[in-house]
Design a protein around this motif. Structure first.
Motif, mmCIF file in Angstrom:
data_model
loop_
_atom_site.group_PDB
_atom_site.id
_atom_site.type_symbol
_atom_site.label_atom_id
_atom_site.label_comp_id
_atom_site.label_asym_id
_atom_site.label_seq_id
_atom_site.Cartn_x
_atom_site.Cartn_y
_atom_site.Cartn_z
ATOM 1 N N PHE A 182 37.188 53.008 37.035
ATOM 2 C CA PHE A 182 37.867 52.801 38.308
ATOM 3 C C PHE A 182 38.922 51.705 38.193
ATOM 4 C CE2 PHE A 182 33.431 54.096 39.039
ATOM 5 C CZ PHE A 182 33.683 55.384 39.478
ATOM 6 N N LEU A 183 38.616 50.659 37.426
ATOM 7 C CA LEU A 183 39.611 49.626 37.166
ATOM 8 C C LEU A 183 40.758 50.176 36.322
ATOM 9 C CD1 LEU A 183 37.147 46.707 36.403
ATOM 10 C CD2 LEU A 183 38.737 46.792 38.325
ATOM 11 N N ALA A 184 40.421 50.964 35.296
ATOM 12 C CA ALA A 184 41.461 51.565 34.454
ATOM 13 C C ALA A 184 42.395 52.437 35.284
ATOM 14 C CB ALA A 184 40.816 52.380 33.339
ATOM 15 N N ALA A 185 41.817 53.203 36.220
ATOM 16 C CA ALA A 185 42.631 54.074 37.063
ATOM 17 C C ALA A 185 43.494 53.267 38.025
ATOM 18 C CB ALA A 185 41.728 55.027 37.844
ATOM 19 N N LEU A 231 50.256 40.568 36.379
ATOM 20 C CA LEU A 231 48.893 40.269 35.924
ATOM 21 C C LEU A 231 47.996 39.695 37.008
ATOM 22 C CD1 LEU A 231 49.267 38.756 32.344
ATOM 23 C CD2 LEU A 231 48.024 40.812 32.994
ATOM 24 N N GLY A 232 48.565 39.123 38.045
ATOM 25 C CA GLY A 232 47.776 38.455 39.066
ATOM 26 C C GLY A 232 46.660 39.310 39.651
ATOM 27 N N PRO A 233 46.959 40.524 40.143
ATOM 28 C CA PRO A 233 45.898 41.357 40.708
ATOM 29 C C PRO A 233 44.834 41.769 39.689
ATOM 30 C CG PRO A 233 48.040 42.086 41.484
ATOM 31 C CD PRO A 233 48.303 41.082 40.412
ATOM 32 N N VAL A 234 45.235 41.945 38.434
ATOM 33 C CA VAL A 234 44.260 42.292 37.388
ATOM 34 C C VAL A 234 43.254 41.168 37.223
ATOM 35 C CG1 VAL A 234 43.968 42.831 34.942
ATOM 36 C CG2 VAL A 234 45.957 43.722 36.177
ATOM 37 N N VAL A 235 43.760 39.952 37.056
ATOM 38 C CA VAL A 235 42.879 38.806 36.865
ATOM 39 C C VAL A 235 42.029 38.571 38.108
ATOM 40 C CG1 VAL A 235 42.837 36.306 36.501
ATOM 41 C CG2 VAL A 235 44.379 37.749 35.143
ATOM 42 N N SER A 236 42.615 38.719 39.291
ATOM 43 C CA SER A 236 41.864 38.503 40.523
ATOM 44 C C SER A 236 40.712 39.487 40.664
ATOM 45 C CB SER A 236 42.788 38.619 41.735
ATOM 46 O OG SER A 236 43.751 37.592 41.749
ATOM 47 N N ALA A 237 40.968 40.764 40.367
ATOM 48 C CA ALA A 237 39.916 41.767 40.485
ATOM 49 C C ALA A 237 38.786 41.503 39.505
ATOM 50 C CB ALA A 237 40.499 43.162 40.265
ATOM 51 N N LEU A 238 39.125 41.165 38.256
ATOM 52 C CA LEU A 238 38.094 40.955 37.239
ATOM 53 C C LEU A 238 37.299 39.683 37.486
ATOM 54 C CD1 LEU A 238 40.091 42.078 34.087
ATOM 55 C CD2 LEU A 238 38.066 43.203 35.031
ATOM 56 N N THR A 239 37.964 38.608 37.865
ATOM 57 C CA THR A 239 37.222 37.368 38.112
ATOM 58 C C THR A 239 36.335 37.503 39.341
ATOM 59 O OG1 THR A 239 39.146 36.451 39.288
ATOM 60 C CG2 THR A 239 38.892 35.870 36.968
ATOM 61 N N ALA A 276 41.218 55.737 44.041
ATOM 62 C CA ALA A 276 40.833 55.532 45.433
ATOM 63 C C ALA A 276 39.359 55.182 45.545
ATOM 64 C CB ALA A 276 41.147 56.785 46.248
ATOM 65 N N TYR A 277 38.533 55.870 44.762
ATOM 66 C CA TYR A 277 37.105 55.581 44.772
ATOM 67 C C TYR A 277 36.849 54.164 44.275
ATOM 68 C CZ TYR A 277 32.128 56.824 44.473
ATOM 69 O OH TYR A 277 30.780 56.892 44.658
ATOM 70 N N GLY A 278 37.641 53.742 43.313
ATOM 71 C CA GLY A 278 37.514 52.381 42.830
ATOM 72 C C GLY A 278 37.752 51.348 43.921
ATOM 73 N N HIS A 279 38.681 51.627 44.815
ATOM 74 C CA HIS A 279 38.946 50.707 45.917
ATOM 75 C C HIS A 279 37.727 50.574 46.815
ATOM 76 C CE1 HIS A 279 43.333 49.880 45.608
ATOM 77 N NE2 HIS A 279 43.293 50.950 44.854
ATOM 78 N N LEU A 294 34.539 51.051 45.702
ATOM 79 C CA LEU A 294 33.390 50.557 44.963
ATOM 80 C C LEU A 294 33.530 49.144 44.434
ATOM 81 C CD1 LEU A 294 32.510 53.713 42.840
ATOM 82 C CD2 LEU A 294 31.149 52.763 44.690
ATOM 83 N N VAL A 295 34.738 48.766 44.041
ATOM 84 C CA VAL A 295 34.930 47.525 43.300
ATOM 85 C C VAL A 295 35.597 46.463 44.158
ATOM 86 C CG1 VAL A 295 35.904 46.480 41.224
ATOM 87 C CG2 VAL A 295 35.122 48.848 41.172
ATOM 88 N N PRO A 296 34.903 45.378 44.493
ATOM 89 C CA PRO A 296 35.530 44.301 45.248
ATOM 90 C C PRO A 296 36.733 43.749 44.489
ATOM 91 C CG PRO A 296 33.159 43.994 45.134
ATOM 92 C CD PRO A 296 33.504 45.108 44.180
ATOM 93 N N GLY A 297 37.825 43.525 45.196
ATOM 94 C CA GLY A 297 39.017 42.966 44.554
ATOM 95 C C GLY A 297 40.124 43.981 44.402
ATOM 96 N N LEU A 298 39.785 45.263 44.376
ATOM 97 C CA LEU A 298 40.840 46.261 44.192
ATOM 98 C C LEU A 298 41.666 46.459 45.454
ATOM 99 C CD1 LEU A 298 39.482 49.057 41.850
ATOM 100 C CD2 LEU A 298 40.677 46.962 41.338
ATOM 101 N N GLU A 299 41.228 45.899 46.573
ATOM 102 C CA GLU A 299 42.087 45.944 47.763
ATOM 103 C C GLU A 299 43.354 45.116 47.541
ATOM 104 O OE1 GLU A 299 39.222 42.488 48.366
ATOM 105 O OE2 GLU A 299 39.107 44.539 47.641
ATOM 106 N N LEU A 300 43.352 44.289 46.471
ATOM 107 C CA LEU A 300 44.529 43.499 46.157
ATOM 108 C C LEU A 300 45.612 44.328 45.481
ATOM 109 C CD1 LEU A 300 42.674 40.403 44.687
ATOM 110 C CD2 LEU A 300 43.736 40.561 46.941
ATOM 111 N N VAL A 301 45.248 45.529 45.011
ATOM 112 C CA VAL A 301 46.182 46.377 44.268
ATOM 113 C C VAL A 301 46.880 47.313 45.240
ATOM 114 C CG1 VAL A 301 46.445 48.010 42.384
ATOM 115 C CG2 VAL A 301 44.635 46.278 42.301
ATOM 116 N N ALA A 302 48.195 47.287 45.208
ATOM 117 C CA ALA A 302 48.964 48.134 46.125
ATOM 118 C C ALA A 302 48.755 49.599 45.776
ATOM 119 C CB ALA A 302 50.444 47.783 46.033
#
Length: 318
Positions: free
Chosen positions: A170-173, A258-266, A305-308, A310-318
């Motif tokens: 889901f993060l990869a997508a 890179l900001g949203p990537v790091v934010s989602a993972l942390t 979309a499913y990742g958004h 399931l995974v907290p933080g992906l709401e940061l990704v446009a």
């Protein structure tokens, strides 16, 4: 390879560190081209051009001449990456060299030779060629952004391992910059499934060391350095590195993004409540993990979309 020889070495990869304040390290890969002709640039020419850059101590290369920056840990790695890359680009431009944060090299295969020809890489290339064309494409024509995160001990560390593996597709997508038959993730899925683990094998049972040992034992041996060397030829989506976890499934990202990537993972790894909430949502997906990886590689928008959800933080990704 004999699992009994592998297990103590694998146990060392799962030793885990101590709980720290938030730290992140970024390994950023770039494709390299001559600024005038667009041709591949010999590694030594790139190395010489980068020798006086701020990032010179952290410069390395991948088999096809891709440039890799293996940067030190930082509480806030994004400004660090941008500063280093801006300075590096100025040095390379003076030597008529350009770098591109692209996940797949658009140049045809015959224009991108194997530049690192040590016995290890020659053996790897030969092994992958026996399986199909994806391996040489992966080695010579792909680039990624890898993110390394502290791996905590105890319950939190066990959760970190599981949640990263479950959230991977889901993060990869969500952060994909290539998809379909020629996409980077498709290339990885087709390279050598026995040693890449884009399924739920690494989450089998209650003992992650046993699961990883079985994974390692199932991969063909193509090096001569023994069990420890063999373990370095495994390429799972998340690699255990004793005190940290290495996220390997992301396409190469633009440094400015890179900001949203790091934010989602942390958020996923370092916030106990958010990690456990995500883990509860993701655990039922384990049986479908291989399907989710294939969907992410194909560019299925429903996976992102499913990742958004399931995974907290992906709401940061446009």
């Amino acid at each position: 390879m004999n699992p009994k020889e592998l297990r103590p070495l694998v146990a060392g990869l799962f030793a885990q560190g101590r709980r720290r304040t938030v730290r992140v390290a970024v390994e950023q890969e770039f494709l390299v081209a001559d600024s005038t002709t667009g041709a591949v640039v010999p590694i030594e020419r790139v190395r010489a051009a980068a020798a006086s850059a701020l990032v010179a101590p952290y410069v390395g290369f991948e088999p096809g001449g891709q440039l890799e920056l293996s940067l030190p840990c930082s509480p806030d790695p994004v400004p660090q990456v941008r500063t280093y890359v801006d300075d590096l680009q100025r040095h390379l431009a003076a030597a008529h060299i350009s770098i591109y944060a692209l996940p797949v090299d658009p140049r045809p295969e015959h224009e991108v030779p194997l530049q690192l020809t040590t016995p290890r890489y020659v053996a790897m290339h030969r092994h992958f060629d026996a399986i199909g064309p994806a391996g040489r494409r992966m080695m010579r024509r792909t680039a990624s952004t890898q993110v390394c995160l502290d791996w905590w001990p105890g319950r939190a560390g066990a959760e970190q391992w599981r949640v990263l593996n479950l959230a991977g597709p889901f993060l990869a997508a969500a952060f994909a910059r290539s998809a379909g038959r020629e996409g980077r993730l498709t290339t990885w899925l087709e390279t050598d499934p026995a040693r890449t683990g884009f399924d739920d094998r690494l989450l089998s049972g209650d003992d992650p060391v046993a699961a990883y040992t079985a994974f390692a034992a199932g991969a063909a041996v193509f090096t001569t350095g023994g069990p420890a060397d063999h373990l370095t030829t495994l390429f799972p989506p998340v690699r255990p590195r004793a005190t940290y976890l290495e996220v390997r499934f992301l396409d190469a990202q633009e440094p400015a993004a890179l900001g949203p990537v790091v934010s989602a993972l942390t958020s996923l790894l370092y916030d106990d409540d958010r990690r456990r909430t995500a883990l509860r949502a993701l655990e039922p997906e384990r049986a479908h993990l291989a399907d989710h990886w294939r969907a992410a590689a194909a560019g299925d928008p429903a996976t992102a979309a499913y990742g958004h959800e399931l995974v907290p933080g992906l709401e940061l990704v446009a």
